[in-house]
Design a protein around this motif. Structure first.
Motif, short mmCIF file in Angstrom:
data_model
loop_
_atom_site.label_atom_id
_atom_site.label_comp_id
_atom_site.label_asym_id
_atom_site.label_seq_id
_atom_site.Cartn_x
_atom_site.Cartn_y
_atom_site.Cartn_z
N GLU A 127 31.86 -14.09 26.34
CA GLU A 127 32.55 -12.96 26.96
C GLU A 127 31.57 -11.83 27.27
O GLU A 127 31.62 -11.21 28.33
CB GLU A 127 33.65 -12.43 26.04
CG GLU A 127 34.87 -13.31 25.97
CD GLU A 127 35.89 -12.77 24.99
OE1 GLU A 127 35.90 -11.56 24.71
OE2 GLU A 127 36.69 -13.59 24.48
N GLU B 255 34.44 -18.59 17.26
CA GLU B 255 34.79 -17.23 17.68
C GLU B 255 33.55 -16.43 18.07
O GLU B 255 33.58 -15.67 19.04
CB GLU B 255 35.57 -16.51 16.59
CG GLU B 255 36.98 -17.04 16.43
CD GLU B 255 37.82 -16.94 17.69
OE1 GLU B 255 37.73 -15.92 18.41
OE2 GLU B 255 38.57 -17.88 17.96
N ASN C 157 32.55 -17.61 21.44
CA ASN C 157 33.45 -17.07 22.46
C ASN C 157 33.11 -15.62 22.78
O ASN C 157 33.10 -15.21 23.95
CB ASN C 157 34.91 -17.19 22.03
CG ASN C 157 35.39 -18.62 22.01
OD1 ASN C 157 34.76 -19.51 22.58
ND2 ASN C 157 36.49 -18.86 21.33
N LYS C 158 32.83 -14.83 21.76
CA LYS C 158 32.47 -13.42 21.98
C LYS C 158 31.14 -13.31 22.72
O LYS C 158 30.98 -12.44 23.59
CB LYS C 158 32.39 -12.66 20.65
CG LYS C 158 33.73 -12.43 20.01
CD LYS C 158 34.56 -11.50 20.87
CE LYS C 158 35.89 -11.22 20.22
NZ LYS C 158 36.73 -10.36 21.03
N GLN D 54 35.53 -22.30 12.53
CA GLN D 54 36.32 -21.34 13.31
C GLN D 54 35.53 -20.07 13.58
O GLN D 54 35.59 -19.52 14.69
CB GLN D 54 37.62 -21.01 12.58
CG GLN D 54 38.62 -22.13 12.58
CD GLN D 54 39.83 -21.81 11.71
OE1 GLN D 54 39.88 -20.80 11.02
NE2 GLN D 54 40.82 -22.69 11.74
N THR D 55 34.79 -19.61 12.60
CA THR D 55 33.97 -18.41 12.77
C THR D 55 32.90 -18.64 13.82
O THR D 55 32.66 -17.79 14.68
CB THR D 55 33.33 -18.00 11.44
OG1 THR D 55 34.36 -17.79 10.48
CG2 THR D 55 32.50 -16.74 11.58
#
Length: 100
Positions: A90, A83, A86-87, A79-80
């Motif tokens: 972005e 994320e 994803n960052k 999960q980390t």
């Protein structure tokens, strides 16, 4: 070694030898090494979780809480990683939207 500690240690050390012909080459190599190590760590946790689950399914002598701990470690690591990915995406998209 913790990936955060390894990148902090690599940032603290002065560059040895001559400067590279390409600026930032050492930083890219350090980041690539850190990223590879982080992904390998996530993979190792996934493999350990799978092995523990298989041992329990075969009825080998392994405690349920050890299986659950390995599973949760693998889950949190994955999960980390997602994320962070994803960052990074972005941030890349935000940079691409900037006018030069």
């Amino acid at each position: 070694m913790d990936p955060v500690q390894s990148i902090q240690n690599s940032m603290m050390k002065p560059a040895a030898g001559k400067m590279s012909a390409r600026p930032g080459f050492e930083a890219r190599q350090a980041f690539a090494g850190w990223l590879n190590q982080a992904v390998q760590d996530v993979n190792d946790k996934q493999i350990a979780s799978t092995a523990a689950t298989e041992k329990m399914a075969r009825g080998e002598n392994i405690d349920l809480h050890d299986v659950m701990i390995a599973s949760q470690k693998a889950s949190v690591a994955l999960q980390t990683t997602v994320e962070v990915r994803n960052k990074a995406i972005e941030a890349y998209q935000e940079i691409m939207r900037m006018q030069v």
